[in-house]
Design a protein around this motif. Structure first.
Motif, short mmCIF file in Angstrom:
data_model
loop_
_atom_site.label_atom_id
_atom_site.label_comp_id
_atom_site.label_asym_id
_atom_site.label_seq_id
_atom_site.Cartn_x
_atom_site.Cartn_y
_atom_site.Cartn_z
N ASP A 265 57.25 53.35 51.96
CA ASP A 265 57.77 52.49 50.89
C ASP A 265 57.19 51.09 50.91
N ALA A 266 56.08 50.90 51.61
CA ALA A 266 55.38 49.61 51.55
C ALA A 266 54.67 49.49 50.20
N PRO A 267 54.68 48.32 49.58
CA PRO A 267 53.99 48.17 48.29
C PRO A 267 52.48 48.16 48.45
N VAL A 268 51.77 48.70 47.47
CA VAL A 268 50.31 48.65 47.51
C VAL A 268 49.84 47.31 46.97
N ASN A 269 48.72 46.84 47.52
CA ASN A 269 48.10 45.58 47.09
C ASN A 269 46.61 45.84 46.91
N LEU A 270 46.25 46.37 45.76
CA LEU A 270 44.89 46.81 45.51
C LEU A 270 44.24 46.03 44.38
N ILE A 271 42.92 46.08 44.33
CA ILE A 271 42.19 45.46 43.23
C ILE A 271 40.94 46.28 42.94
N HIS A 272 40.66 46.48 41.67
CA HIS A 272 39.51 47.27 41.25
C HIS A 272 38.24 46.43 41.25
N GLN A 273 37.13 47.07 41.52
CA GLN A 273 35.83 46.40 41.54
C GLN A 273 35.57 45.63 40.23
N LYS A 274 35.97 46.20 39.11
CA LYS A 274 35.75 45.53 37.83
C LYS A 274 36.52 44.22 37.75
N ALA B 185 43.70 37.69 45.01
CA ALA B 185 43.29 38.59 43.92
C ALA B 185 43.75 40.01 44.22
N VAL B 186 44.90 40.35 43.65
CA VAL B 186 45.51 41.67 43.79
C VAL B 186 46.13 42.03 42.44
N ALA B 187 45.93 43.25 42.01
CA ALA B 187 46.52 43.65 40.73
C ALA B 187 48.04 43.50 40.77
N PRO B 188 48.65 43.02 39.68
CA PRO B 188 50.10 42.85 39.62
C PRO B 188 50.79 44.20 39.39
N GLU C 201 46.35 34.66 37.14
CA GLU C 201 46.72 34.94 35.75
C GLU C 201 47.00 33.64 34.99
N ARG C 202 47.64 32.71 35.68
CA ARG C 202 48.01 31.44 35.03
C ARG C 202 46.83 30.48 34.92
N THR C 203 46.11 30.27 36.03
CA THR C 203 45.05 29.27 36.07
C THR C 203 43.80 29.71 35.33
N LEU C 204 43.44 30.98 35.51
CA LEU C 204 42.22 31.50 34.89
C LEU C 204 42.48 32.21 33.57
N GLN C 205 43.77 32.37 33.23
CA GLN C 205 44.14 33.14 32.04
C GLN C 205 43.51 34.54 32.11
N TYR C 206 43.55 35.11 33.31
CA TYR C 206 42.90 36.41 33.54
C TYR C 206 43.89 37.55 33.38
N LYS C 207 43.45 38.62 32.71
CA LYS C 207 44.27 39.81 32.53
C LYS C 207 43.62 40.97 33.29
N PHE C 208 44.40 41.59 34.17
CA PHE C 208 43.89 42.67 35.01
C PHE C 208 43.73 43.97 34.25
N ILE C 209 42.83 44.82 34.74
CA ILE C 209 42.53 46.11 34.12
C ILE C 209 43.44 47.17 34.76
N LEU C 210 44.71 47.14 34.45
CA LEU C 210 45.68 48.00 35.13
C LEU C 210 45.40 49.49 34.98
N GLU C 211 44.87 49.90 33.83
CA GLU C 211 44.67 51.32 33.61
C GLU C 211 43.65 51.93 34.56
N GLU C 212 42.88 51.11 35.25
CA GLU C 212 41.86 51.61 36.15
C GLU C 212 42.40 52.04 37.50
N TYR C 213 43.68 51.74 37.78
CA TYR C 213 44.19 51.96 39.12
C TYR C 213 44.86 53.30 39.30
#
Length: 271
Positions: free
Chosen positions: A186-195, A216-219, A259-271
């Motif tokens: 039940d540990a949460p995952v902390n992953l990020i896609h190459q893209k 840098a970890v997907a939300p 997300e706030r500083t860079l106004q970056y939106k993650f590619i969630l569908e890739e995970y």
């Protein structure tokens, strides 16, 4: 045109270089393998065979850095897990040897690819304000290397701490499939896609976000059991079997600052 030097054109550095070239940047790229030089050249990268060791740095490092304004350092610690004490501070020594060459070059900005392993596995919600508390040798050396670069007054450094790296050709479920008694269900995952790794680096460069630290970890933080079971089904792999004991790791990494500083939106569908 801005020239960027990428130290380490591997799994992340090579596609990053290709993306930067497509955005009209000039790119010097390094590899430690002579066989990869033609691959880099074919991709439009100005290729260099560069080694950074704890004892010395290859002579062509000066040419590799020449006329570049930005240096991206993407070389992993690669410490031997069986005997980390045998390579105590080896990675730190590499960075120490590299810094004088950066100081003498045209480099004004440094982006250092680090890891969320600098926080260790304490049970907390982690932001960039969290004080690093690494429990591995590689994590400890990454913190020391970060400090060396950030404290240097000859250039501005941004630290980018990535979570677990995944991509179209790289996913941990391929190693976990069919295994039994896997810990921390039940540990949460902390992953990020190459893209997303590439997109965030480009955003930092384009928006000139220097002298900063970013996690840098997907939300996207389902439990390990939920996530890897789902991915096994999706990829038609043998289901992993998790321990019935509750997890002692609750670490969840926040990327709210990105997300706030860079106004970056993650590619969630890739995970």
């Amino acid at each position: 045109m801005t020239k960027i030097s990428i130290l380490g054109c591997g799994w992340l550095g090579l596609p990053l270089a290709k993306n930067l070239i497509a955005k009209d940047y000039l790119v010097n790229g390094s590899t430690t393998s002579e066989n990869k030089l033609p691959i880099l050249k074919e991709a439009g990268i100005n290729p260099f065979l560069v080694t950074v060791e704890s004892e010395n740095v290859s002579e062509n490092i000066t040419d590799f850095l020449a006329e570049s304004e930005i240096l991206i350092i993407d070389i992993p610690p690669k410490l031997r897990a069986v005997d980390p004490s045998s390579e105590k501070k080896a990675f730190v020594e590499k960075i120490k040897n590299l810094i004088p060459f950066i100081e003498k070059s045209t480099i004004k900005k440094v982006l250092f690819v680090s890891s969320t392993s600098v926080y260790g596995d304490d049970n907390s919600f982690i932001t960039e304000e969290t004080i690093p508390n690494p429990d591995t040798e590689s994590g400890k050396q990454l913190v020391l290397a970060e400090n060396l670069l950030q404290e240097n007054q000859h250039f501005e450094t941004t630290i980018l701490r990535f979570g677990g790296l995944i991509g179209d050709d790289r996913h941990p479920i391929k190693f976990l499939a069919g295994k039994e008694n896997i810990e921390n269900p039940d540990a949460p995952v902390n992953l990020i896609h190459q893209k997303d790794c590439i997109g965030i680096i480009e955003a930092i460069i384009n928006q000139s976000k220097w002298n900063a630290v970013f996690n840098a970890v997907a939300p996207f933080h389902p439990t390990r059991e939920e996530y890897y079971t789902s991915k096994a089904i999706e990829m038609d792999l043998a289901l992993p079997k998790f321990s019935s004991q509750q997890s002692n790791i609750k670490k969840m990494i926040s990327s709210e600052k990105i997300e706030r500083t860079l106004q970056y939106k993650f590619i969630l569908e890739e995970y």
